[in-house]
Design a protein around this motif. Sequence first.
Motif, PDB file in Angstrom:
ATOM      1  N   GLN A   1       0.844  -1.203   0.000  1.00 12.48           N
ATOM      2  CA  GLN A   1       0.000   0.000   0.000  1.00 12.48           C
ATOM      3  C   GLN A   1       0.877   1.250   0.000  1.00 12.48           C
ATOM      4  O   GLN A   1       1.115   1.852   1.037  1.00 12.48           O
ATOM      5  N   PRO A   2       1.338   1.651  -1.191  1.00  8.84           N
ATOM      6  CA  PRO A   2       2.221   2.812  -1.272  1.00  8.84           C
ATOM      7  C   PRO A   2       1.484   4.155  -1.207  1.00  8.84           C
ATOM      8  O   PRO A   2       2.104   5.188  -1.034  1.00  8.84           O
ATOM      9  N   LEU A   3       0.144   4.121  -1.363  1.00  2.00           N
ATOM     10  CA  LEU A   3      -0.633   5.357  -1.415  1.00  2.00           C
ATOM     11  C   LEU A   3      -1.963   5.151  -0.711  1.00  2.00           C
ATOM     12  O   LEU A   3      -2.541   4.070  -0.767  1.00  2.00           O
ATOM     13  N   LEU A   4      -2.433   6.201  -0.050  1.00  2.00           N
ATOM     14  CA  LEU A   4      -3.737   6.141   0.613  1.00  2.00           C
ATOM     15  C   LEU A   4      -4.470   7.450   0.354  1.00  2.00           C
ATOM     16  O   LEU A   4      -3.940   8.533   0.602  1.00  2.00           O
ATOM     17  N   SER A   5      -5.696   7.336  -0.175  1.00  2.00           N
ATOM     18  CA  SER A   5      -6.544   8.510  -0.362  1.00  2.00           C
ATOM     19  C   SER A   5      -7.357   8.687   0.914  1.00  2.00           C
ATOM     20  O   SER A   5      -8.021   7.755   1.373  1.00  2.00           O
ATOM     21  N   LEU A   6      -7.297   9.879   1.493  1.00  2.00           N
ATOM     22  CA  LEU A   6      -8.017  10.145   2.745  1.00  2.00           C
ATOM     23  C   LEU A   6      -9.292  10.947   2.516  1.00  2.00           C
ATOM     24  O   LEU A   6      -9.920  11.405   3.472  1.00  2.00           O
ATOM     25  N   ASP A   7      -9.682  11.125   1.246  1.00  2.00           N
ATOM     26  CA  ASP A   7     -10.962  11.733   0.906  1.00  2.00           C
ATOM     27  C   ASP A   7     -11.209  13.052   1.635  1.00  2.00           C
ATOM     28  O   ASP A   7     -12.256  13.263   2.237  1.00  2.00           O
ATOM     29  N   ASN A   8     -10.205  13.919   1.621  1.00  2.00           N
ATOM     30  CA  ASN A   8     -10.307  15.245   2.244  1.00  2.00           C
ATOM     31  C   ASN A   8     -10.670  15.165   3.729  1.00  2.00           C
ATOM     32  O   ASN A   8     -11.619  15.795   4.196  1.00  2.00           O
ATOM     33  N   PHE A   9      -9.882  14.402   4.457  1.00  2.00           N
ATOM     34  CA  PHE A   9     -10.031  14.244   5.906  1.00  2.00           C
ATOM     35  C   PHE A   9      -9.814  15.610   6.556  1.00  2.00           C
ATOM     36  O   PHE A   9      -8.734  16.172   6.486  1.00  2.00           O
ATOM     37  N   LYS A  10     -10.861  16.145   7.166  1.00  2.00           N
ATOM     38  CA  LYS A  10     -10.819  17.531   7.665  1.00  2.00           C
ATOM     39  C   LYS A  10     -10.264  17.614   9.088  1.00  2.00           C
ATOM     40  O   LYS A  10     -10.634  16.838   9.951  1.00  2.00           O
ATOM     41  N   LEU A  11      -9.395  18.603   9.269  1.00  2.00           N
ATOM     42  CA  LEU A  11      -8.735  18.838  10.553  1.00  2.00           C
ATOM     43  C   LEU A  11      -8.803  20.323  10.876  1.00  2.00           C
ATOM     44  O   LEU A  11      -8.889  21.159   9.981  1.00  2.00           O
ATOM     45  N   GLN A  12      -8.735  20.639  12.147  1.00  2.00           N
ATOM     46  CA  GLN A  12      -8.728  22.043  12.550  1.00  2.00           C
ATOM     47  C   GLN A  12      -7.333  22.400  13.073  1.00  2.00           C
ATOM     48  O   GLN A  12      -6.856  21.794  14.018  1.00  2.00           O
ATOM     49  N   PRO A  13      -6.670  23.379  12.430  1.00  2.00           N
ATOM     50  CA  PRO A  13      -5.331  23.779  12.873  1.00  2.00           C
ATOM     51  C   PRO A  13      -5.356  24.351  14.285  1.00  2.00           C
ATOM     52  O   PRO A  13      -6.387  24.880  14.690  1.00  2.00           O
ATOM     53  N   PRO A  14      -4.274  24.253  15.032  1.00  2.00           N
ATOM     54  CA  PRO A  14      -2.975  23.695  14.616  1.00  2.00           C
ATOM     55  C   PRO A  14      -2.998  22.172  14.648  1.00  2.00           C
ATOM     56  O   PRO A  14      -3.662  21.564  15.491  1.00  2.00           O
ATOM     57  N   VAL A  15      -2.268  21.576  13.734  1.00  2.00           N
ATOM     58  CA  VAL A  15      -2.177  20.128  13.654  1.00  2.00           C
ATOM     59  C   VAL A  15      -0.757  19.761  13.217  1.00  2.00           C
ATOM     60  O   VAL A  15      -0.135  20.474  12.443  1.00  2.00           O
ATOM     61  N   THR A  16      -0.258  18.664  13.778  1.00  2.00           N
ATOM     62  CA  THR A  16       1.081  18.184  13.433  1.00  2.00           C
ATOM     63  C   THR A  16       0.963  16.811  12.783  1.00  2.00           C
ATOM     64  O   THR A  16       0.202  15.962  13.249  1.00  2.00           O
ATOM     65  N   PHE A  17       1.697  16.610  11.700  1.00  2.00           N
ATOM     66  CA  PHE A  17       1.794  15.311  11.041  1.00  2.00           C
ATOM     67  C   PHE A  17       3.145  14.740  11.426  1.00  2.00           C
ATOM     68  O   PHE A  17       4.159  15.421  11.329  1.00  2.00           O
ATOM     69  N   ARG A  18       3.159  13.486  11.878  1.00  2.00           N
ATOM     70  CA  ARG A  18       4.414  12.894  12.342  1.00  2.00           C
ATOM     71  C   ARG A  18       4.588  11.500  11.746  1.00  2.00           C
ATOM     72  O   ARG A  18       3.643  10.708  11.697  1.00  2.00           O
ATOM     73  N   LEU A  19       5.803  11.213  11.337  1.00  2.00           N
ATOM     74  CA  LEU A  19       6.169   9.875  10.885  1.00  2.00           C
ATOM     75  C   LEU A  19       6.530   9.083  12.131  1.00  2.00           C
ATOM     76  O   LEU A  19       7.619   9.231  12.680  1.00  2.00           O
ATOM     77  N   ALA A  20       5.572   8.286  12.624  1.00  2.00           N
ATOM     78  CA  ALA A  20       5.735   7.571  13.885  1.00  2.00           C
ATOM     79  C   ALA A  20       6.583   6.304  13.725  1.00  2.00           C
ATOM     80  O   ALA A  20       7.187   5.838  14.690  1.00  2.00           O
ATOM     81  N   ALA A  21       6.611   5.735  12.516  1.00  2.00           N
ATOM     82  CA  ALA A  21       7.422   4.546  12.244  1.00  2.00           C
ATOM     83  C   ALA A  21       7.849   4.599  10.787  1.00  2.00           C
ATOM     84  O   ALA A  21       7.154   5.167   9.938  1.00  2.00           O
ATOM     85  N   GLY A  22       9.002   4.016  10.496  1.00  2.00           N
ATOM     86  CA  GLY A  22       9.523   4.007   9.135  1.00  2.00           C
ATOM     87  C   GLY A  22      10.404   5.223   8.873  1.00  2.00           C
ATOM     88  O   GLY A  22      10.545   6.112   9.707  1.00  2.00           O
ATOM     89  N   SER A  23      11.003   5.239   7.683  1.00  2.00           N
ATOM     90  CA  SER A  23      11.926   6.319   7.349  1.00  2.00           C
ATOM     91  C   SER A  23      11.465   7.159   6.169  1.00  2.00           C
ATOM     92  O   SER A  23      12.153   8.089   5.769  1.00  2.00           O
ATOM     93  N   GLY A  24      10.275   6.823   5.593  1.00  2.00           N
ATOM     94  CA  GLY A  24       9.755   7.619   4.484  1.00  2.00           C
ATOM     95  C   GLY A  24      10.609   7.471   3.239  1.00  2.00           C
ATOM     96  O   GLY A  24      11.320   6.477   3.089  1.00  2.00           O
ATOM     97  N   PRO A  25      10.614   8.443   2.377  1.00  2.00           N
ATOM     98  CA  PRO A  25       9.842   9.678   2.455  1.00  2.00           C
ATOM     99  C   PRO A  25       8.356   9.456   2.163  1.00  2.00           C
ATOM    100  O   PRO A  25       7.989   8.684   1.286  1.00  2.00           O
ATOM    101  N   VAL A  26       7.521  10.173   2.945  1.00  2.00           N
ATOM    102  CA  VAL A  26       6.072  10.135   2.785  1.00  2.00           C
ATOM    103  C   VAL A  26       5.622  11.552   2.434  1.00  2.00           C
ATOM    104  O   VAL A  26       5.962  12.502   3.131  1.00  2.00           O
ATOM    105  N   HIS A  27       4.853  11.661   1.353  1.00  2.00           N
ATOM    106  CA  HIS A  27       4.348  12.965   0.910  1.00  2.00           C
ATOM    107  C   HIS A  27       2.887  13.093   1.323  1.00  2.00           C
ATOM    108  O   HIS A  27       2.101  12.163   1.154  1.00  2.00           O
ATOM    109  N   LEU A  28       2.517  14.261   1.871  1.00  2.00           N
ATOM    110  CA  LEU A  28       1.137  14.550   2.255  1.00  2.00           C
ATOM    111  C   LEU A  28       0.649  15.721   1.421  1.00  2.00           C
ATOM    112  O   LEU A  28       1.377  16.704   1.248  1.00  2.00           O
ATOM    113  N   ALA A  29      -0.570  15.623   0.903  1.00  2.00           N
ATOM    114  CA  ALA A  29      -1.144  16.705   0.104  1.00  2.00           C
ATOM    115  C   ALA A  29      -2.595  16.926   0.503  1.00  2.00           C
ATOM    116  O   ALA A  29      -3.275  16.001   0.958  1.00  2.00           O
ATOM    117  N   GLY A  30      -3.060  18.152   0.331  1.00  2.00           N
ATOM    118  CA  GLY A  30      -4.440  18.476   0.669  1.00  2.00           C
ATOM    119  C   GLY A  30      -4.742  19.923   0.350  1.00  2.00           C
ATOM    120  O   GLY A  30      -4.106  20.520  -0.512  1.00  2.00           O
TER     121      GLY A  30
END
Length: 142
Positions: free
Chosen positions: A80-109
């Motif tokens: 599973q190299p890609l996951l669509s999150l269907d515009n998962f809505k968040l309210q800032p401030p928010v932090t994205f963290r790579l909790a496991a693995g070394s990436g690179p992981v790209h996030l877009a929205g």
Amino acid sequence: PNGCWSFSHLLLPGCELTASAKSYTFQVDEEDDSDHILALSVVCLTDGAKDECNVVEVIGRNHENQEIAVPVANLKLSCQPLLSLDNFKLQPPVTFRLAAGSGPVHLAGWHRIMHREDASFEEDDDLSEEEKELAPIMPAKK
């Protein structure tokens, strides 16, 4: 309501989480009284990713203003190299963290800003005081 808000949509250039840059925080100016919504569309592994589990979590605040971390993606190059999150809505401030693995992981929205056009806007006087009052939000039962 009644045309008192204007909207701005901004596509995020995205961010990349790696072994050397494991987190990214999206925040808005505390002085800004506009409403902000951040929507996460896609999380994907990019060039150079190893075949390992890459867990991405979102760190935000709950209704009691306590910090919480929630895993939103577990990516692996071979399954599973890609996951669509269907515009998962968040309210800032928010932090994205790579909790496991070394990436690179790209996030877009995208980021939506709702500006109040008339700061002196008041609710219609036609409504009674009871109708103006909102019921309190109760926490979900466990």
